[in-house]
Design a protein around this motif. Structure first.
Motif, PDB file in Angstrom:
ATOM      1  N   ALA A 105      -4.675   6.951   4.520  1.00  0.00           N
ATOM      2  CA  ALA A 105      -4.001   8.228   4.808  1.00  0.00           C
ATOM      3  C   ALA A 105      -4.420   9.293   3.799  1.00  0.00           C
ATOM      4  O   ALA A 105      -3.602   9.968   3.180  1.00  0.00           O
ATOM      5  CB  ALA A 105      -2.484   8.055   4.808  1.00  0.00           C
ATOM      6  N   ASP A 106      -5.740   9.417   3.628  1.00  0.00           N
ATOM      7  CA  ASP A 106      -6.364  10.396   2.718  1.00  0.00           C
ATOM      8  C   ASP A 106      -6.120  10.113   1.245  1.00  0.00           C
ATOM      9  O   ASP A 106      -6.410  10.949   0.395  1.00  0.00           O
ATOM     10  CB  ASP A 106      -5.910  11.825   3.053  1.00  0.00           C
ATOM     11  CG  ASP A 106      -6.405  12.267   4.423  1.00  0.00           C
ATOM     12  OD1 ASP A 106      -7.493  11.808   4.818  1.00  0.00           O
ATOM     13  OD2 ASP A 106      -5.695  13.037   5.084  1.00  0.00           O
ATOM     14  N   LYS A 107      -5.580   8.958   0.915  1.00  0.00           N
ATOM     15  CA  LYS A 107      -5.422   8.558  -0.479  1.00  0.00           C
ATOM     16  C   LYS A 107      -6.129   7.222  -0.675  1.00  0.00           C
ATOM     17  O   LYS A 107      -6.289   6.447   0.265  1.00  0.00           O
ATOM     18  CB  LYS A 107      -3.948   8.438  -0.855  1.00  0.00           C
ATOM     19  CG  LYS A 107      -3.188   9.755  -0.803  1.00  0.00           C
ATOM     20  CD  LYS A 107      -1.736   9.572  -1.221  1.00  0.00           C
ATOM     21  CE  LYS A 107      -0.979  10.889  -1.176  1.00  0.00           C
ATOM     22  NZ  LYS A 107       0.448  10.731  -1.555  1.00  0.00           N
ATOM     23  N   THR A 108      -6.575   6.956  -1.885  1.00  0.00           N
ATOM     24  CA  THR A 108      -7.259   5.700  -2.147  1.00  0.00           C
ATOM     25  C   THR A 108      -6.345   4.728  -2.875  1.00  0.00           C
ATOM     26  O   THR A 108      -5.510   5.138  -3.684  1.00  0.00           O
ATOM     27  CB  THR A 108      -8.540   5.913  -2.965  1.00  0.00           C
ATOM     28  OG1 THR A 108      -9.181   4.647  -3.164  1.00  0.00           O
ATOM     29  CG2 THR A 108      -8.220   6.519  -4.325  1.00  0.00           C
ATOM     30  N   ASP A 109      -6.502   3.452  -2.561  1.00  0.00           N
ATOM     31  CA  ASP A 109      -5.778   2.423  -3.305  1.00  0.00           C
ATOM     32  C   ASP A 109      -6.701   1.723  -4.294  1.00  0.00           C
ATOM     33  O   ASP A 109      -6.318   0.758  -4.926  1.00  0.00           O
ATOM     34  CB  ASP A 109      -5.141   1.402  -2.351  1.00  0.00           C
ATOM     35  CG  ASP A 109      -6.172   0.603  -1.563  1.00  0.00           C
ATOM     36  OD1 ASP A 109      -7.382   0.914  -1.662  1.00  0.00           O
ATOM     37  OD2 ASP A 109      -5.778  -0.340  -0.854  1.00  0.00           O
ATOM     38  N   GLY A 110      -7.944   2.249  -4.407  1.00  0.00           N
ATOM     39  CA  GLY A 110      -8.905   1.660  -5.325  1.00  0.00           C
ATOM     40  C   GLY A 110      -9.850   0.669  -4.668  1.00  0.00           C
ATOM     41  O   GLY A 110     -10.727   0.119  -5.333  1.00  0.00           O
ATOM     42  N   SER A 111      -9.689   0.437  -3.348  1.00  0.00           N
ATOM     43  CA  SER A 111     -10.625  -0.434  -2.636  1.00  0.00           C
ATOM     44  C   SER A 111     -11.984   0.252  -2.540  1.00  0.00           C
ATOM     45  O   SER A 111     -12.084   1.481  -2.482  1.00  0.00           O
ATOM     46  CB  SER A 111     -10.112  -0.750  -1.232  1.00  0.00           C
ATOM     47  OG  SER A 111      -8.934  -1.527  -1.266  1.00  0.00           O
ATOM     48  N   LEU A 112     -13.043  -0.567  -2.493  1.00  0.00           N
ATOM     49  CA  LEU A 112     -14.405  -0.051  -2.436  1.00  0.00           C
ATOM     50  C   LEU A 112     -15.080  -0.474  -1.144  1.00  0.00           C
ATOM     51  O   LEU A 112     -14.861  -1.577  -0.648  1.00  0.00           O
ATOM     52  CB  LEU A 112     -15.224  -0.575  -3.626  1.00  0.00           C
ATOM     53  CG  LEU A 112     -14.656  -0.366  -5.027  1.00  0.00           C
ATOM     54  CD1 LEU A 112     -15.549  -1.045  -6.054  1.00  0.00           C
ATOM     55  CD2 LEU A 112     -14.509   1.115  -5.331  1.00  0.00           C
ATOM     56  N   LEU A 113     -15.911   0.415  -0.608  1.00  0.00           N
ATOM     57  CA  LEU A 113     -16.720   0.107   0.567  1.00  0.00           C
ATOM     58  C   LEU A 113     -18.194   0.215   0.177  1.00  0.00           C
ATOM     59  O   LEU A 113     -18.607   1.199  -0.452  1.00  0.00           O
ATOM     60  CB  LEU A 113     -16.411   1.079   1.707  1.00  0.00           C
ATOM     61  CG  LEU A 113     -14.953   1.133   2.184  1.00  0.00           C
ATOM     62  CD1 LEU A 113     -14.800   2.166   3.302  1.00  0.00           C
ATOM     63  CD2 LEU A 113     -14.477  -0.234   2.652  1.00  0.00           C
ATOM     64  N   PHE A 114     -18.983  -0.793   0.546  1.00  0.00           N
ATOM     65  CA  PHE A 114     -20.399  -0.843   0.210  1.00  0.00           C
ATOM     66  C   PHE A 114     -21.219  -0.689   1.493  1.00  0.00           C
ATOM     67  O   PHE A 114     -21.057  -1.474   2.432  1.00  0.00           O
ATOM     68  CB  PHE A 114     -20.746  -2.171  -0.463  1.00  0.00           C
ATOM     69  CG  PHE A 114     -20.065  -2.395  -1.784  1.00  0.00           C
ATOM     70  CD1 PHE A 114     -20.775  -2.286  -2.969  1.00  0.00           C
ATOM     71  CD2 PHE A 114     -18.713  -2.719  -1.842  1.00  0.00           C
ATOM     72  CE1 PHE A 114     -20.148  -2.500  -4.191  1.00  0.00           C
ATOM     73  CE2 PHE A 114     -18.076  -2.929  -3.055  1.00  0.00           C
ATOM     74  CZ  PHE A 114     -18.797  -2.821  -4.243  1.00  0.00           C
TER      75      PHE A 114
END
Length: 277
Positions: A105-114
């Motif tokens: 929802a336009d905020k990050t939880d710190g997960s990463l996408l490669f």
């Protein structure tokens, strides 16, 4: 004279101790350790980096890459308050690629996408959560600059007990639909076509990470997006996102994704209980 002898002896002992301590420190390098993540036809080399000029502090941090059923775990260990409060993981793609922060929802939880050089998602990572020896969570900030990921934390709270440890789960071998679901099928109902999914495991619920959501959604797309019933993928994703976060930790209830429902945005989809009209 006795006083001066004591002072000289103290200085000699200090110099000797300092020499031994310095000799035990790692050489002047920013690379503490390195490992390789293999995902499909790509590989990613990861290095834990520390400041070259703070040798005595970089010695108190380590990283191990461990293989598991989902892919890999990066295990970070901070052994002392002398450890660096900021450390960097550097990722090098074998065929080019990029890293981005996953958004919730336009905020990050710190997960990463490669992503690889073709902008295809090749792995995802849960956020790093640091905990001390008593299990207390320690707030951690994350920042990405090109393909380097920097984590920052503080231990101002004197109640924090070392060692501090943390894990980053990377989903590289979990690109199997049945890792996440017991079944999936298309069928017709009175209101239209639907894709039914039955989730398994305890990853669902409000604590689900964007790494888990992105990677599991990828398995759904791989399995069903070539079917003629599949369209309005963005709208289906919004319903999917809503079902993941809105489900209890162990659901036992089928999720229904309807391509005919409109794309109205994740927040509005959640307001309408995953069934936007």
């Amino acid at each position: 004279m006795k006083k001066w002898s004591s002072i000289i002896l103290f200085i000699m002992l200090f110099v000797t101790y300092a020499s031994i301590s310095y000799a035990q420190q790692p050489k002047a390098t920013s690379d503490i350790t390195e490992n390789t993540i293999v995902t499909g036809n790509d590989s990613i080399q990861v290095k834990l980096a520390a400041d070259k000029n703070i040798l005595s502090r970089s010695a108190f941090i380590s990283m191990q890459l461990k293989k598991d059923s989902f892919g890999y775990k990066e295990v970070i260990t901070l052994n002392s308050r002398m450890a660096l409060k900021r450390f960097t993981l550097e990722y090098q793609f074998s065929h080019g690629g990029k890293i981005s922060l996953a958004k919730k929802a336009d905020k990050t939880d710190g997960s990463l996408l490669f992503f690889n050089n073709n902008n295809e998602l090749i792995t995802a990572a849960n956020p790093l959560i640091l905990t001390d020896a008593n299990g207390n969570k320690i707030p951690t900030a994350v920042n990405i600059n090109n393909n380097t990921v920097t984590y920052t934390y503080n231990d101002y709270d004197k109640k924090i007990v070392y060692p501090i440890t943390g894990e980053i789960q990377l989903f590289s071998d979990a690109h199997d639909f049945y890792t996440w679901f017991s079944y999936g099928k298309w069928y017709s109902r009175s209101d239209g076509i639907t894709l039914g999914l039955m989730p398994v495991g305890n990853w669902i619920g409000p604590d689900a990470t964007m790494g888990e959501i992105s990677w599991s959604w990828g398995t759904v797309k791989d399995r069903f997006s070539n079917n003629s019933n599949w369209y309005n993928g963005d709208g289906m994703y919004e319903q999917y996102y809503c079902h993941v976060l809105g489900s209890p930790a162990i659901s036992g209830e089928e999720w229904n994704l309807e391509p005919w429902r409109p794309k109205v945005g994740i927040i509005e989809t959640m307001k309408q209980s995953c069934n936007p009209l």
